[in-house]
Write a protein that holds these residues in place. Structure first.
Motif, mmCIF file in Angstrom:
data_model
loop_
_atom_site.group_PDB
_atom_site.id
_atom_site.type_symbol
_atom_site.label_atom_id
_atom_site.label_comp_id
_atom_site.label_asym_id
_atom_site.label_seq_id
_atom_site.Cartn_x
_atom_site.Cartn_y
_atom_site.Cartn_z
ATOM 1 N N GLY A 138 0.731 -1.159 0.047
ATOM 2 C CA GLY A 138 0.018 0.092 0.020
ATOM 3 C C GLY A 138 0.805 1.445 0.077
ATOM 4 O O GLY A 138 0.573 2.350 -0.897
ATOM 5 N N THR A 139 1.804 1.433 0.833
ATOM 6 C CA THR A 139 2.582 2.533 0.954
ATOM 7 C C THR A 139 4.253 2.104 1.257
ATOM 8 O O THR A 139 4.312 1.075 1.673
ATOM 9 N N ALA A 140 5.125 3.263 1.008
ATOM 10 C CA ALA A 140 6.251 2.909 1.462
ATOM 11 C C ALA A 140 6.554 2.759 2.743
ATOM 12 O O ALA A 140 7.528 1.944 3.315
ATOM 13 N N ASP A 141 5.591 3.127 3.838
ATOM 14 C CA ASP A 141 5.909 3.081 5.313
ATOM 15 C C ASP A 141 5.690 1.953 5.441
ATOM 16 O O ASP A 141 6.465 1.181 6.316
ATOM 17 N N ARG A 142 4.757 1.142 4.872
ATOM 18 C CA ARG A 142 4.199 -0.204 5.388
ATOM 19 C C ARG A 142 5.582 -1.164 4.934
ATOM 20 O O ARG A 142 5.852 -2.261 5.389
ATOM 21 N N LEU A 143 6.007 -0.981 3.484
ATOM 22 C CA LEU A 143 7.305 -1.587 3.114
ATOM 23 C C LEU A 143 8.414 -1.568 3.983
ATOM 24 O O LEU A 143 9.201 -2.422 4.398
ATOM 25 N N ALA A 144 8.680 -0.399 4.461
ATOM 26 C CA ALA A 144 9.934 -0.157 5.360
ATOM 27 C C ALA A 144 9.592 -0.909 6.687
ATOM 28 O O ALA A 144 10.464 -1.514 7.321
ATOM 29 N N GLY A 145 8.357 -0.937 7.257
ATOM 30 C CA GLY A 145 7.981 -1.370 8.416
ATOM 31 C C GLY A 145 8.012 -3.059 8.159
ATOM 32 O O GLY A 145 8.601 -3.904 9.130
ATOM 33 N N PHE A 146 7.753 -3.710 7.186
ATOM 34 C CA PHE A 146 7.851 -4.969 6.645
ATOM 35 C C PHE A 146 9.560 -5.346 6.704
ATOM 36 O O PHE A 146 9.674 -6.622 7.004
ATOM 37 N N GLY A 147 10.275 -4.386 6.377
ATOM 38 C CA GLY A 147 11.705 -4.648 6.083
ATOM 39 C C GLY A 147 12.393 -4.421 7.340
ATOM 40 O O GLY A 147 13.564 -4.448 7.493
ATOM 41 N N GLY A 148 11.835 -3.949 8.344
ATOM 42 C CA GLY A 148 12.364 -3.621 9.783
ATOM 43 C C GLY A 148 13.243 -2.244 9.807
ATOM 44 O O GLY A 148 14.496 -2.366 10.549
ATOM 45 N N VAL A 149 13.036 -1.352 8.922
ATOM 46 C CA VAL A 149 13.969 -0.186 8.712
ATOM 47 C C VAL A 149 13.273 1.076 9.533
ATOM 48 O O VAL A 149 13.711 2.015 9.101
ATOM 49 N N ALA A 150 11.899 0.911 9.981
ATOM 50 C CA ALA A 150 11.102 2.003 10.372
ATOM 51 C C ALA A 150 11.208 1.744 11.889
ATOM 52 O O ALA A 150 10.397 0.632 12.320
ATOM 53 N N PRO A 151 11.412 2.854 12.592
ATOM 54 C CA PRO A 151 11.491 3.003 14.140
ATOM 55 C C PRO A 151 9.830 2.687 14.556
ATOM 56 O O PRO A 151 8.992 3.297 13.786
ATOM 57 N N VAL A 152 9.835 2.215 15.616
ATOM 58 C CA VAL A 152 8.475 1.853 16.056
ATOM 59 C C VAL A 152 8.192 2.774 17.216
ATOM 60 O O VAL A 152 9.181 2.740 18.354
#
Length: 396
Positions: free
Chosen positions: A294-308
């Protein structure tokens, strides 16, 4: 219209399926063999319960491959839930016991109430082949690393000077060990004959390697216990490492040939740091379909490079690394970001800026990887290759 939700707790030999209605009442609970006739019978029985069925499953491949293929072939919507998500959800249901029937019921109920689950889609043959090839390559690389470590341990036990002097990432030292493993054997052969022996086996810089080995042999004149048997083990392990390296090289050719047939090859490989192997692993981990995220943010979260975020009460802005993500995809993002620092000026400037802000090396690389996800996402969305200077915006 009667809606039904069916959950499948998948196994290698058997699956357990539970179907529920909109109130959560169980309409069917059955254990079926992982064979096509039994699965088709289950499918027919579940479809007879209602007008519309939504399916959930806890595996996306392996033992669940057959049932997923049958469901998709019959145009049934299938959603994936990870084992960790099911385990955490089970804690909110009555009872502490764990059974296949309960897990299947939890899966069905989660599909009923959740709207953020990933749909399972049919991947094309190219993506399936890349998953198999890159998975096999990962196994071979791990086998080679373990074998090299065993070789080093055995060689250190009889000839530590040679173990320190040789670089086992190259084929030449491994070829040397297939013939000679002890100081006495190297001294008896001599430098000239050793050089000739290596050149006959097409070893690069044979004279330099022979000199290094003879120098180590001259520094050790003591024969250690178990030398003969250990030398034979070293020879066997060196042969195995050479064979594994050849298999990996052949796999790399097959991966590149298959990757080139995919329509995103030029786009993915145009990004600095994303070569053939990392690009193929990116497609294998994501399926090649960015609309799933859906979005680049979800891809980054799926890849583990987006902070939570981890805020509570008066504490805000507290960020931490995610716990649930695709490890293979995170490795692709991280390694490609490292390579881009070396070869891309834009990446180097971004990394230096983060370091100047006080970020540690790993933090700066992860920040760069997160930024690169946005770039890769936009390129795949627009179907264009990377350019160091972005094109000017279109004027209406």
């Amino acid at each position: 219209m009667i809606a039904i939700w069916a959950g499948i707790d998948a196994g290698k030999t058997h699956h357990h399926c539970v179907a529920i209605d909109e109130s959560g009442h169980r309409l069917l609970s059955r254990r079926v063999a992982n064979d096509e006739p039994e699965l088709l019978e289950l499918l027919a029985d579940v479809l007879a319960l209602g007008d519309e069925v939504a399916w959930g499953i806890d595996q996306a491949d392996g033992g669940a491959a057959l049932i997923i293929a049958l469901l998709l072939h019959h145009d049934q919507p299938v959603h994936y839930l990870s084992g960790l998500a099911i385990h955490r959800a089970s804690e909110s249901y009555r009872g502490e016991g764990k059974t296949d029937a309960k897990d299947a019921a939890v899966i069905a109920d989660q599909v009923r109430v959740r709207r953020d689950l990933h749909p399972v889609r049919t991947s094309d043959d190219k993506i399936t082949d890349l998953k198999l090839l890159t998975g096999r390559r990962t196994d071979l690389v791990a086998d080679r690393t373990r074998t090299v470590n065993r070789l080093r341990a055995h060689l250190t036990g009889i000839f530590p000077g040679l173990e320190r002097a040789l670089d086992f990432t190259n084929t030449g030292p491994l070829t040397l060990l297939t013939g000679y493993q002890t100081p006495a054997a190297l001294r008896r052969l001599g430098g000239k004959r050793l050089t000739t022996w290596l050149r006959n086996r097409k070893v690069l810089r044979a004279n330099q390697l022979a000199g290094t080995a003879l120098l180590a042999a001259e520094r050790q004149h003591t024969s250690l216990p178990g030398e003969k048997l250990t030398a034979e083990l070293v020879r066997t392990l060196a042969t195995e490492v050479i064979s594994l390296t050849q298999q990996i090289a052949e796999l790399d050719k097959a991966i590149e040939a298959r990757f080139r047939e995919h329509h995103t090859f030029d786009v993915v490989t145009s990004v600095p740091g994303l070569g053939v192997i990392l690009g193929a692993e990116f497609l294998a981990a994501t399926g090649g379909d960015m609309t799933v995220f859906g979005t680049a943010d979800r891809l980054a979260g799926f890849g583990g490079v987006a902070p939570v975020p981890r805020d509570s009460g008066k504490i805000s802005g507290n960020l931490r690394r995610p716990r649930c993500y695709n490890r293979r995809l995170q490795r692709v993002f991280y390694i490609s970001a490292l390579f881009s620092i070396r070869y891309c000026e834009n990446s180097r400037r971004f990394y230096d800026r983060k370091r100047a802000e006080g970020k540690r090396h790993i933090q700066a690389v992860l920040a760069l990887a997160r930024r690169r996800v946005n770039v890769l996402w936009a390129l795949l969305r627009d179907g264009r290759c990377y350019e160091p200077t972005p094109p000017p915006p279109l004027v209406a």
